[in-house]
Design a protein around this motif. Sequence first.
Motif, mmCIF file in Angstrom:
data_model
loop_
_atom_site.group_PDB
_atom_site.id
_atom_site.type_symbol
_atom_site.label_atom_id
_atom_site.label_comp_id
_atom_site.label_asym_id
_atom_site.label_seq_id
_atom_site.Cartn_x
_atom_site.Cartn_y
_atom_site.Cartn_z
ATOM 1 N N ILE A 48 -3.762 5.998 0.089
ATOM 2 C CA ILE A 48 -2.940 4.834 0.429
ATOM 3 C C ILE A 48 -1.475 5.110 0.106
ATOM 4 C CG2 ILE A 48 -2.431 2.436 -0.193
ATOM 5 C CD1 ILE A 48 -5.465 2.055 -0.619
ATOM 6 N N LEU A 49 -1.217 5.629 -1.084
ATOM 7 C CA LEU A 49 0.162 5.873 -1.506
ATOM 8 C C LEU A 49 0.823 6.984 -0.700
ATOM 9 C CD1 LEU A 49 -0.390 5.536 -5.354
ATOM 10 C CD2 LEU A 49 0.793 3.913 -3.862
ATOM 11 N N GLU A 50 0.052 7.971 -0.295
ATOM 12 C CA GLU A 50 0.609 9.081 0.484
ATOM 13 C C GLU A 50 0.883 8.688 1.934
ATOM 14 O OE1 GLU A 50 -2.285 12.121 0.019
ATOM 15 O OE2 GLU A 50 -1.772 12.517 -2.085
ATOM 16 N N ASN A 51 0.127 7.735 2.462
ATOM 17 C CA ASN A 51 0.247 7.381 3.877
ATOM 18 C C ASN A 51 1.093 6.139 4.138
ATOM 19 O OD1 ASN A 51 -1.693 9.085 5.813
ATOM 20 N ND2 ASN A 51 -2.662 8.930 3.800
ATOM 21 N N LYS A 52 1.385 5.371 3.124
ATOM 22 C CA LYS A 52 2.128 4.130 3.337
ATOM 23 C C LYS A 52 3.593 4.414 3.666
ATOM 24 C CE LYS A 52 3.834 3.106 -1.330
ATOM 25 N NZ LYS A 52 5.254 2.959 -0.925
ATOM 26 N N GLN A 53 4.224 3.455 4.317
ATOM 27 C CA GLN A 53 5.667 3.510 4.513
ATOM 28 C C GLN A 53 6.362 3.437 3.151
ATOM 29 O OE1 GLN A 53 7.300 3.743 7.426
ATOM 30 N NE2 GLN A 53 5.703 3.332 8.929
ATOM 31 N N ARG A 54 7.488 4.114 3.015
ATOM 32 C CA ARG A 54 8.184 4.128 1.730
ATOM 33 C C ARG A 54 8.535 2.717 1.269
ATOM 34 N NH1 ARG A 54 13.273 8.056 0.912
ATOM 35 N NH2 ARG A 54 11.552 9.543 1.156
ATOM 36 N N GLU A 55 8.889 1.850 2.206
ATOM 37 C CA GLU A 55 9.316 0.493 1.848
ATOM 38 C C GLU A 55 8.145 -0.483 1.741
ATOM 39 O OE1 GLU A 55 10.148 2.045 4.629
ATOM 40 O OE2 GLU A 55 12.209 2.755 4.335
ATOM 41 N N ALA A 56 6.950 -0.017 1.997
ATOM 42 C CA ALA A 56 5.800 -0.929 2.029
ATOM 43 C C ALA A 56 5.559 -1.572 0.666
ATOM 44 C CB ALA A 56 4.552 -0.186 2.484
ATOM 45 N N LYS A 57 5.239 -2.849 0.695
ATOM 46 C CA LYS A 57 4.928 -3.604 -0.514
ATOM 47 C C LYS A 57 3.413 -3.794 -0.584
ATOM 48 C CE LYS A 57 5.737 -8.067 -2.766
ATOM 49 N NZ LYS A 57 6.390 -9.398 -2.632
ATOM 50 N N ILE A 58 2.832 -3.455 -1.742
ATOM 51 C CA ILE A 58 1.375 -3.508 -1.896
ATOM 52 C C ILE A 58 1.005 -4.433 -3.049
ATOM 53 C CG2 ILE A 58 -0.715 -2.183 -2.397
ATOM 54 C CD1 ILE A 58 0.636 0.265 -1.246
ATOM 55 N N ILE A 83 0.091 1.263 -10.415
ATOM 56 C CA ILE A 83 1.083 0.665 -11.312
ATOM 57 C C ILE A 83 2.331 1.535 -11.392
ATOM 58 C CG2 ILE A 83 1.540 0.060 -13.726
ATOM 59 C CD1 ILE A 83 -1.383 -0.887 -13.904
ATOM 60 N N GLU A 84 2.141 2.857 -11.445
ATOM 61 C CA GLU A 84 3.283 3.780 -11.488
ATOM 62 C C GLU A 84 4.128 3.707 -10.222
ATOM 63 O OE1 GLU A 84 1.388 7.487 -12.161
ATOM 64 O OE2 GLU A 84 1.040 7.123 -14.307
ATOM 65 N N ASN A 85 3.530 3.231 -9.133
ATOM 66 C CA ASN A 85 4.246 3.110 -7.862
ATOM 67 C C ASN A 85 4.592 1.659 -7.540
ATOM 68 O OD1 ASN A 85 4.343 5.856 -6.178
ATOM 69 N ND2 ASN A 85 2.480 5.846 -7.426
ATOM 70 N N ASN A 86 4.732 0.860 -8.600
ATOM 71 C CA ASN A 86 5.226 -0.521 -8.494
ATOM 72 C C ASN A 86 4.322 -1.439 -7.678
ATOM 73 O OD1 ASN A 86 7.655 0.089 -9.983
ATOM 74 N ND2 ASN A 86 8.423 1.085 -8.129
ATOM 75 N N VAL A 87 3.036 -1.149 -7.688
ATOM 76 C CA VAL A 87 2.077 -2.041 -7.038
ATOM 77 C C VAL A 87 1.702 -3.146 -8.020
ATOM 78 C CG1 VAL A 87 -0.250 -2.218 -6.068
ATOM 79 C CG2 VAL A 87 1.188 -0.231 -5.538
ATOM 80 N N ASN A 88 1.657 -4.362 -7.531
ATOM 81 C CA ASN A 88 1.248 -5.506 -8.351
ATOM 82 C C ASN A 88 -0.277 -5.521 -8.399
ATOM 83 O OD1 ASN A 88 1.009 -7.907 -9.722
ATOM 84 N ND2 ASN A 88 2.248 -9.103 -8.292
ATOM 85 N N VAL A 89 -0.848 -5.200 -9.553
ATOM 86 C CA VAL A 89 -2.300 -5.073 -9.699
ATOM 87 C C VAL A 89 -2.811 -6.195 -10.591
ATOM 88 C CG1 VAL A 89 -4.199 -3.568 -10.388
ATOM 89 C CG2 VAL A 89 -2.084 -2.570 -9.482
ATOM 90 N N ARG A 90 -3.792 -6.939 -10.090
ATOM 91 C CA ARG A 90 -4.315 -8.073 -10.846
ATOM 92 C C ARG A 90 -5.839 -8.056 -10.902
ATOM 93 N NH1 ARG A 90 -0.495 -13.279 -10.811
ATOM 94 N NH2 ARG A 90 1.486 -12.180 -10.976
#
Length: 282
Positions: A48-58, A83-90
Motif C-alpha cells: 500500500i505504501l509503495e503504490n500509493k500517491q505521495r500526497e495520498a491520505k490514509i 504510523i511512521e508514514n503518518n497514517v492515522n491508525v485506530r
Amino acid sequence: MKFLMGDQSMNLEIITNPAIDVFLELVRNSYEQLYASPFIKANVASMILENKQREAKISLLTSYKLNSFYLNSSDITALKFFIENNVNVRNYPKLHAKTYIFDSEKAFITSGNLTLGGLQNNYECGVLINDKNTVSKLKSDFLHIFTDDQQVSIITEEILFITENILSKVPKEKKVHFEISEKELFAERHIEPEYDLYDGGIETITESLSGWRLDIFNLVSNIPTNVFELDRVYASKNHLQELHPENRNIEAKIRQQLQELRYLGLIEFIDRGVYRKLWKNI
C-alpha cells in the motif's frame, strides 16, 4: 454489472481472489484511502505504501488484540510502517468488516483482510462499488465509527512498543494453542467462545508493565472469571490507596487504567461497567 436498489441502479463488480491487482490499482489512483480490516500483515502494508500517491491520505481502522499478534494473524510491523508514514491508525475491538474506500468514489467490500491470504491466496469474494451515493454512505459510516472516542482509540508507538516487549518474552518452546474459551459468566449478554485469548504466558505481560498499569492488571488477573464488572476492581480501592497514598481519586484512576489496558489489547469493553480479559491465566 448493475443491481437495482429501489428505483435506482448501482454499479457493482463481483471480485474474487486473486484480487491484489484490482486492489493495488485502486491504491495507485486515489488520494484518500479508508481501510477497515481486523487483521493486517506487513507485506500488504508495504504494498500500500509503495503504490500509493505521495500526497495520498490514509486512515486505518483495525482490531488491536494481543492474541492477534501472538498468533501472527496481524503484524506489529505493519502498524509501525503505517504510523511512521503518518497514517492515522485506530483500534476498534469489535471490528469484523473488511471495507476499503477510495476517494469517495469507489469501495471494495470483501471477506478478505489486508493480508496476502485475504487479497490473493485464499478464496475470498467481494464487490467493487462504483456508485458515488453508496460510497458516500459507506464513508460516512466509517468516519462515524473512526471518530467515536468512546469505542475507538488511537494506536500509538508506545502501545506497539509494550506489545512487542510482551511478545519478546514468550518462550521459544511455547506453542500456540487454539483452544476455545468457556462461556463462564454473563451468558445472557451473548458473549460467544472465541479464539482471541492470549496464552503466551501471563508473566510476559507483567514483566512488560509497571506502576498503575501493573497494579490494575494484577487485580484484574486475580478475578476468577473472564468477564468482570467494574465494581470487582473498585472493591480493591483500599489496597490501591495503600499502594498510592498520594492519589485522592482512586476510582477515577481505576477507570483510566482499565482504559489503558484496553488500548493495549489486553481487555475488551463489553457493556457499561463490564469488561472481558483477553488473556488466559496460565
